[in-house]
Design a protein around this motif. Structure first.
Motif, PDB file in Angstrom:
ATOM      1  N   ILE A 114      13.249  -8.739   0.954  1.00 39.92           N
ATOM      2  CA  ILE A 114      11.796  -8.633   0.869  1.00 39.92           C
ATOM      3  C   ILE A 114      11.260  -7.967   2.130  1.00 39.92           C
ATOM      4  O   ILE A 114      11.891  -7.993   3.191  1.00 39.92           O
ATOM      5  N   SER A 115      10.092  -7.365   1.996  1.00 42.79           N
ATOM      6  CA  SER A 115       9.435  -6.685   3.119  1.00 42.79           C
ATOM      7  C   SER A 115       8.082  -7.321   3.361  1.00 42.79           C
ATOM      8  O   SER A 115       7.339  -7.602   2.402  1.00 42.79           O
ATOM      9  N   ILE A 116       7.752  -7.561   4.623  1.00 42.91           N
ATOM     10  CA  ILE A 116       6.449  -8.129   4.978  1.00 42.91           C
ATOM     11  C   ILE A 116       5.467  -6.988   5.160  1.00 42.91           C
ATOM     12  O   ILE A 116       5.657  -6.109   6.015  1.00 42.91           O
ATOM     13  N   ALA A 161      17.733 -18.295   8.837  1.00 37.03           N
ATOM     14  CA  ALA A 161      17.572 -18.204   7.386  1.00 37.03           C
ATOM     15  C   ALA A 161      16.352 -17.366   7.020  1.00 37.03           C
ATOM     16  O   ALA A 161      16.390 -16.576   6.065  1.00 37.03           O
ATOM     17  N   ALA A 162      15.257 -17.529   7.768  1.00 35.58           N
ATOM     18  CA  ALA A 162      14.045 -16.759   7.477  1.00 35.58           C
ATOM     19  C   ALA A 162      14.264 -15.281   7.768  1.00 35.58           C
ATOM     20  O   ALA A 162      13.826 -14.404   6.999  1.00 35.58           O
ATOM     21  N   LEU A 163      14.935 -14.972   8.853  1.00 37.65           N
ATOM     22  CA  LEU A 163      15.182 -13.571   9.207  1.00 37.65           C
ATOM     23  C   LEU A 163      16.146 -12.907   8.232  1.00 37.65           C
ATOM     24  O   LEU A 163      16.044 -11.702   7.950  1.00 37.65           O
ATOM     25  N   LYS A 164      17.074 -13.665   7.693  1.00 39.68           N
ATOM     26  CA  LYS A 164      18.120 -13.114   6.832  1.00 39.68           C
ATOM     27  C   LYS A 164      17.564 -12.544   5.535  1.00 39.68           C
ATOM     28  O   LYS A 164      18.131 -11.596   4.967  1.00 39.68           O
ATOM     29  N   VAL A 165      16.443 -13.084   5.060  1.00 33.88           N
ATOM     30  CA  VAL A 165      15.901 -12.634   3.786  1.00 33.88           C
ATOM     31  C   VAL A 165      15.090 -11.350   3.928  1.00 33.88           C
ATOM     32  O   VAL A 165      14.786 -10.681   2.941  1.00 33.88           O
ATOM     33  N   LEU A 166      14.729 -10.976   5.166  1.00 33.55           N
ATOM     34  CA  LEU A 166      13.923  -9.773   5.380  1.00 33.55           C
ATOM     35  C   LEU A 166      14.791  -8.519   5.272  1.00 33.55           C
ATOM     36  O   LEU A 166      15.968  -8.513   5.650  1.00 33.55           O
ATOM     37  N   ASP A 167      14.185  -7.463   4.791  1.00 31.95           N
ATOM     38  CA  ASP A 167      14.903  -6.191   4.614  1.00 31.95           C
ATOM     39  C   ASP A 167      15.297  -5.632   5.993  1.00 31.95           C
ATOM     40  O   ASP A 167      14.431  -5.394   6.846  1.00 31.95           O
ATOM     41  N   PRO A 168      16.595  -5.420   6.240  1.00 24.09           N
ATOM     42  CA  PRO A 168      17.024  -4.874   7.542  1.00 24.09           C
ATOM     43  C   PRO A 168      16.490  -3.475   7.812  1.00 24.09           C
ATOM     44  O   PRO A 168      16.501  -3.021   8.964  1.00 24.09           O
ATOM     45  N   GLN A 226      13.446  -2.723   7.547  1.00 24.45           N
ATOM     46  CA  GLN A 226      12.122  -2.882   8.138  1.00 24.45           C
ATOM     47  C   GLN A 226      12.318  -3.087   9.649  1.00 24.45           C
ATOM     48  O   GLN A 226      12.053  -4.150  10.216  1.00 24.45           O
ATOM     49  N   LYS A 227      12.785  -2.036  10.298  1.00 20.22           N
ATOM     50  CA  LYS A 227      13.309  -2.139  11.656  1.00 20.22           C
ATOM     51  C   LYS A 227      12.250  -2.514  12.685  1.00 20.22           C
ATOM     52  O   LYS A 227      12.500  -3.311  13.597  1.00 20.22           O
ATOM     53  N   ASP A 228      11.062  -1.935  12.584  1.00 17.34           N
ATOM     54  CA  ASP A 228      10.036  -2.207  13.597  1.00 17.34           C
ATOM     55  C   ASP A 228       9.682  -3.691  13.646  1.00 17.34           C
ATOM     56  O   ASP A 228       9.548  -4.279  14.726  1.00 17.34           O
TER      57      ASP A 228
END
Length: 385
Positions: free
Chosen positions: A324-326, A212-219, A221-223
């Motif tokens: 979202i992007s970290i 669930a946490a990974l799913k919300v991150l922008d794909p 943001q590959k690195d």
């Protein structure tokens, strides 16, 4: 030796000068004092304090002579004077102290404070107000109680922290730059959910993949995603999932209860380049027991995470709408083994303090101190847990 006088006449007993009623009162008081002074089994708290002092003494943390106190000759002289005074005022004073102990309200003004009514500790357990700015100093020392299954946060500032997700409170949203209030509200909600999924979700804590946490991150943001996926598959010193997720090995540890304590704050502001940055700074306190055996010993691991999440304008940047992007992240972990990179936190228990596999080499830090920047030194010496 005979009780008769020479010549065969019995000796006359001297007449007592003490009235009968006074003598009877003295006899009753004496019997009561003897019973009151009989040895009693120490309370559970007294035994816990004694055990903690024993450990402190073994570690050399107590000053020399703490157990023996003043010289015995001086103590003997004091004891003699105290016994004389006790003969005059001891019994009435004991009765007064007992009454006050049972009913402190008998003293005007309740000098002991209503917050001490729990009967087990003088610690203040009132929930803290929401944190709206960085503290100016670390929290003060609290009661010395040892954590138990009933009170896993005893002796810790975290006893006053919020429970779990209730401690992650986004600020009120408002329009910022090119972003509407609804868009800002969405990113704040997503940020909160990411923190919950990464640090509080039971499956994540047991070492499962934090889907669930990974799913919300922008794909796109590959690195970052490559780094996180590699760390979850094959953790090592350069790929550590603990940088982003809280994880414990269920074969070694299990939660002490169903509550994790949380303390921190979330803010947002416009950033250069038509974006919004959400700044988060949260401390999570995990109470734990060993998974094997019928153990009751409780320890705690403290994790502080500072994460900035950026919301980019998809009109101007190549990003995925709704993700979202970290931007950056820093983690400080308290009470976990040094130089172990298996993807799990490894707290130390008091009972195995002497079996530490690695000696801390970093600076001494208070893991509850939220007044400064995060010290991500991996092998710091913590002052408390």
């Amino acid at each position: 030796m005979s009780d008769n006088q020479p010549g065969g006449k019995p000796a006359e007993e001297p007449e007592s000068s003490v009235p009968d009623d006074i003598w009877e009162q003295f006899t009753r008081d004496t019997e009561r004092d003897i019973k009151a002074s009989a040895p009693k089994e120490p309370s559970a708290r007294a035994r816990a304090v004694s055990e903690r002092l024993r450990r402190q003494e073994a570690r050399g943390e107590l000053p020399e002579g703490w157990r023996t106190g003043p010289a015995w000759q001086e103590m003997n002289g004091r004891a003699t004077r105290r016994r004389r005074l006790w003969a005059v005022v001891g019994v009435p004073l004991a009765i007064a102290v007992a009454l006050v102990a049972v009913r402190p309200s008998l003293i005007p003004g309740d000098p002991f404070g209503a917050a001490r009514s729990d009967g087990d500790s003088a610690a203040d357990t009132t929930p803290l107000p929401e944190e709206t700015a960085a503290p100016s100093a670390p929290p003060t020392e609290v009661d010395p109680n040892t954590p138990t299954l009933a009170r896993p946060f005893a002796g810790s500032p975290a006893e006053r922290y919020a429970d779990g997700a209730a401690g992650i409170v986004p600020p009120p949203a408002k329009a910022v730059g090119a972003f509407s209030k609804a868009q800002v509200e969405r990113v704040l909600r997503q940020t909160r959910q990411f923190l919950v999924d990464a640090n509080l979700d039971p499956a994540t804590l047991r070492g499962a993949r934090p889907t669930a946490a990974l799913k919300v991150l922008d794909p796109k943001q590959k690195d970052l995603l490559v780094l996180l996926n590699s760390s979850l598959r094959r953790p090592d010193a350069k790929h550590d999932p603990l940088w982003m997720f809280s994880r414990f090995n269920p074969a070694e540890l299990r939660p002490a209860g169903d509550v994790i304590k949380t303390r921190g704050r979330m803010t947002f502001e416009a950033d250069e380049g038509s974006s919004v940055v959400v700044h988060t700074d949260y401390t999570f306190v995990y109470p734990l027991v060993r998974a094997q055996g019928n153990t009751t010993e409780v320890t705690r691991t403290i994790v502080r995470r500072v994460i900035d999440i950026e919301l980019y304008d998809p009109v101007k940047f190549d990003v995925t709408p709704g993700k979202i992007s970290i931007l950056k992240y820093n983690t400080q972990m308290g009470n976990t083994a040094c130089d172990v990179y298996d993807g799990y936190l490894h707290p130390q228990f008091d009972s195995d303090a002497a079996l530490t596999e690695a000696t801390p080499t970093g600076p001494t830090v208070d893991p509850y101190d939220r007044s400064g920047d995060v010290d991500d030194e991996a092998c710091a010496t913590v002052t408390r847990s």
